[in-house]
Enzyme design. Structure first.
Site, PDB file in Angstrom:
ATOM      1  N   SER A  46      81.104  74.054 118.289  1.00 36.61           N
ATOM      2  CA  SER A  46      81.767  72.911 117.651  1.00 36.61           C
ATOM      3  C   SER A  46      83.266  72.873 117.930  1.00 36.61           C
ATOM      4  O   SER A  46      83.985  72.062 117.335  1.00 36.61           O
ATOM      5  CB  SER A  46      81.538  72.972 116.140  1.00 36.61           C
ATOM      6  OG  SER A  46      82.013  74.196 115.624  1.00 36.61           O
ATOM      7  N   THR A 166      83.698  72.898 113.598  1.00 34.75           N
ATOM      8  CA  THR A 166      85.168  72.911 113.484  1.00 34.75           C
ATOM      9  C   THR A 166      85.643  74.315 113.155  1.00 34.75           C
ATOM     10  O   THR A 166      84.928  75.083 112.524  1.00 34.75           O
ATOM     11  CB  THR A 166      85.666  71.971 112.356  1.00 34.75           C
ATOM     12  OG1 THR A 166      85.141  70.685 112.555  1.00 34.75           O
ATOM     13  CG2 THR A 166      87.179  71.901 112.269  1.00 34.75           C
ATOM     14  N   THR A 184      88.487  71.139 116.821  1.00 34.28           N
ATOM     15  CA  THR A 184      87.063  70.772 116.870  1.00 34.28           C
ATOM     16  C   THR A 184      86.755  69.944 118.112  1.00 34.28           C
ATOM     17  O   THR A 184      87.654  69.350 118.720  1.00 34.28           O
ATOM     18  CB  THR A 184      86.701  69.942 115.616  1.00 34.28           C
ATOM     19  OG1 THR A 184      85.290  69.784 115.541  1.00 34.28           O
ATOM     20  CG2 THR A 184      87.322  68.569 115.659  1.00 34.28           C
ATOM     21  N   ARG A 194      85.509  58.590 119.145  1.00 34.13           N
ATOM     22  CA  ARG A 194      85.451  58.889 117.715  1.00 34.13           C
ATOM     23  C   ARG A 194      86.406  60.026 117.354  1.00 34.13           C
ATOM     24  O   ARG A 194      86.419  61.061 118.008  1.00 34.13           O
ATOM     25  CB  ARG A 194      84.019  59.267 117.338  1.00 34.13           C
ATOM     26  CG  ARG A 194      83.813  59.706 115.873  1.00 34.13           C
ATOM     27  CD  ARG A 194      83.823  61.207 115.718  1.00 34.13           C
ATOM     28  NE  ARG A 194      83.504  61.622 114.353  1.00 34.13           N
ATOM     29  CZ  ARG A 194      83.645  62.874 113.920  1.00 34.13           C
ATOM     30  NH1 ARG A 194      84.083  63.804 114.746  1.00 34.13           N
ATOM     31  NH2 ARG A 194      83.338  63.188 112.689  1.00 34.13           N
ATOM     32  N   GLY A 196      87.354  62.574 114.161  1.00 34.13           N
ATOM     33  CA  GLY A 196      86.958  63.019 112.834  1.00 34.13           C
ATOM     34  C   GLY A 196      88.196  63.280 111.993  1.00 34.13           C
ATOM     35  O   GLY A 196      89.278  62.755 112.246  1.00 34.13           O
ATOM     36  N   ASP A 197      88.030  64.144 111.001  1.00 35.70           N
ATOM     37  CA  ASP A 197      89.144  64.438 110.091  1.00 35.70           C
ATOM     38  C   ASP A 197      90.148  65.421 110.682  1.00 35.70           C
ATOM     39  O   ASP A 197      91.315  65.447 110.260  1.00 35.70           O
ATOM     40  CB  ASP A 197      88.608  64.998 108.766  1.00 35.70           C
ATOM     41  CG  ASP A 197      87.750  66.239 108.960  1.00 35.70           C
ATOM     42  OD1 ASP A 197      87.081  66.355 110.016  1.00 35.70           O
ATOM     43  OD2 ASP A 197      87.746  67.100 108.062  1.00 35.70           O
ATOM     44  N   THR A 217      85.978  71.488 106.988  1.00 40.14           N
ATOM     45  CA  THR A 217      84.975  71.429 108.045  1.00 40.14           C
ATOM     46  C   THR A 217      83.858  70.525 107.539  1.00 40.14           C
ATOM     47  O   THR A 217      83.800  70.212 106.358  1.00 40.14           O
ATOM     48  CB  THR A 217      84.401  72.819 108.362  1.00 40.14           C
ATOM     49  OG1 THR A 217      83.798  73.339 107.167  1.00 40.14           O
ATOM     50  CG2 THR A 217      85.472  73.774 108.844  1.00 40.14           C
ATOM     51  N   GLY A 218      82.965  70.157 108.441  1.00 45.00           N
ATOM     52  CA  GLY A 218      81.843  69.314 108.020  1.00 45.00           C
ATOM     53  C   GLY A 218      82.026  67.892 108.492  1.00 45.00           C
ATOM     54  O   GLY A 218      82.700  67.639 109.500  1.00 45.00           O
ATOM     55  N   GLY A 220      83.510  64.797 109.066  1.00 43.29           N
ATOM     56  CA  GLY A 220      84.900  64.373 108.956  1.00 43.29           C
ATOM     57  C   GLY A 220      85.080  62.984 108.377  1.00 43.29           C
ATOM     58  O   GLY A 220      86.107  62.707 107.734  1.00 43.29           O
TER      59      GLY A 220
HETATM   60  N1  GLY Z   1      85.122  68.011 110.713  1.00 48.20           N
HETATM   61  C1  GLY Z   1      85.109  67.772 112.073  1.00 48.20           C
HETATM   62  C2  GLY Z   1      84.707  66.438 112.469  1.00 48.20           C
HETATM   63  O1  GLY Z   1      84.092  65.719 111.698  1.00 48.20           O
HETATM   64  O2  GLY Z   1      84.997  66.059 113.580  1.00 48.20           O
END
Ligand code: GLY
Length: 305
Positions: A46, A166, A184, A194, A196-197, A217-218, A220
């Protein structure tokens, strides 16, 4: 209190981070030195080299870093062809008047900085991508791939197993300075472009010497919608303990209207370096922590919400 807190896949970077903090390196260095080995390890699916590609088979990497002394920050998103996005994010913070570069602009800046270029798509990841396409894409669509609308296929990629991952590092050094870093590849087979967070300051990571730091993590998309990392730090500013702050942020996450299954793990430390990790709608989450006096980092289980 000197502390290094990393998520489960951060184990690969803990030795370098612990060596750096024991050598009295500043928190920002410790974060960067901890994340770089994770980015290079093809076994961490990841993050960085070996990370999952997007629907087009391209690895797009995201990272951010934040200095809790100054609230300065830098981030890159959808960076292609460079193996250490965390280091490029740090250069964004240090050398530009901006905080976030994406795509071709991020790659251009990475080249200008002399960042390490390299192949990030491994054979294993390429084969997994092809197998995913074979499983999900009908033959008539596959013949025209990728000149087809991708949205319907992107919706199929919202799987809690691969819309996760991540690496996060939170550090407080011997001077009391705090830093946060996140890196990540985002979720597997995502729509190209895209983010993420992880590169979104306040969502995937945040650090403020006065109150503490947090990183996620998770999935985002959830942490972006709830501004999770900044919320945790803000809740600590408002007087909550680190655990109360994470639980309040978990309530925020759980109040979101959710169309897809997925969870978030919140990693946090307060201004005294007290750690807390809370897995929201995720099972069996562990993390790594090293504090003053420990010979080796400890693996611990996250609380669940
Ligand atoms: N937490 C990483 C992502 O969603 O890209």
């Amino acid at each position: 209190m000197r502390i290094v807190l990393a998520n489960s896949v951060g184990s690969v970077g803990m030795p370098a981070a612990v060596e750096a903090i024991q050598s009295d390196r500043p928190a920002l260095d410790v974060v960067e030195l901890g994340i770089r080995p994770v980015e290079l390890d093809p076994g961490v699916r990841s993050v960085g080299v070996g990370g999952w590609p997007n629907l087009l088979g391209e690895v797009e990497l995201d990272a951010s870093i934040m200095d809790g002394r100054t609230l300065r920050t830098g981030a890159v998103g959808a960076l292609r062809g460079y193996v250490h996005p965390i280091s490029v994010a740090r250069r964004v913070m240090e050398e530009l008047p901006h905080v976030l570069l994406v795509g071709d602009g991020a790659a251009r800046f990475a080249a200008e900085c002399g960042a390490e270029a390299g192949e990030t798509l491994t054979e294993e990841a390429r084969v997994e991508w092809e197998q995913w396409l074979e499983r999900h894409i009908p033959a008539d669509v596959w013949k025209r791939w990728p000149d087809v609308p991708l949205a319907a296929w992107a919706r199929l990629t919202a799987d809690p197993e691969t819309a996760a991952g991540t690496t996060t590092f939170l550090v407080q050094d011997g001077r009391g300075d705090i830093a946060a870093g996140v890196s990540t590849c985002g979720w597997a087979f995502k729509y190209p472009g895209r983010l993420g967070d992880s590169p979104i300051i306040g969502a995937g990571g945040y650090a403020d010497n006065r109150y503490g730091a947090a990183a996620c993590t998770g999935m985002g998309e959830l942490a972006i919608r709830a501004s999770t990392a900044r919320s945790v730090v803000l809740y600590m500013k408002m007087g909550m303990t680190v655990e109360e702050a994470c639980r309040e942020a978990a309530d925020d996450l759980r109040s979101l209207d959710r169309r897809y299954r997925g969870g978030v793990t919140i990693h946090a430390i307060d201004a005294e370096g007290r750690p807390y990790v809370l897995a929201v709608d995720r099972d069996d989450v562990t993390y790594w922590v090293w504090t003053e006096g420990m010979e080796v980092p400890e693996r611990r289980e996250a609380d669940r919400a």
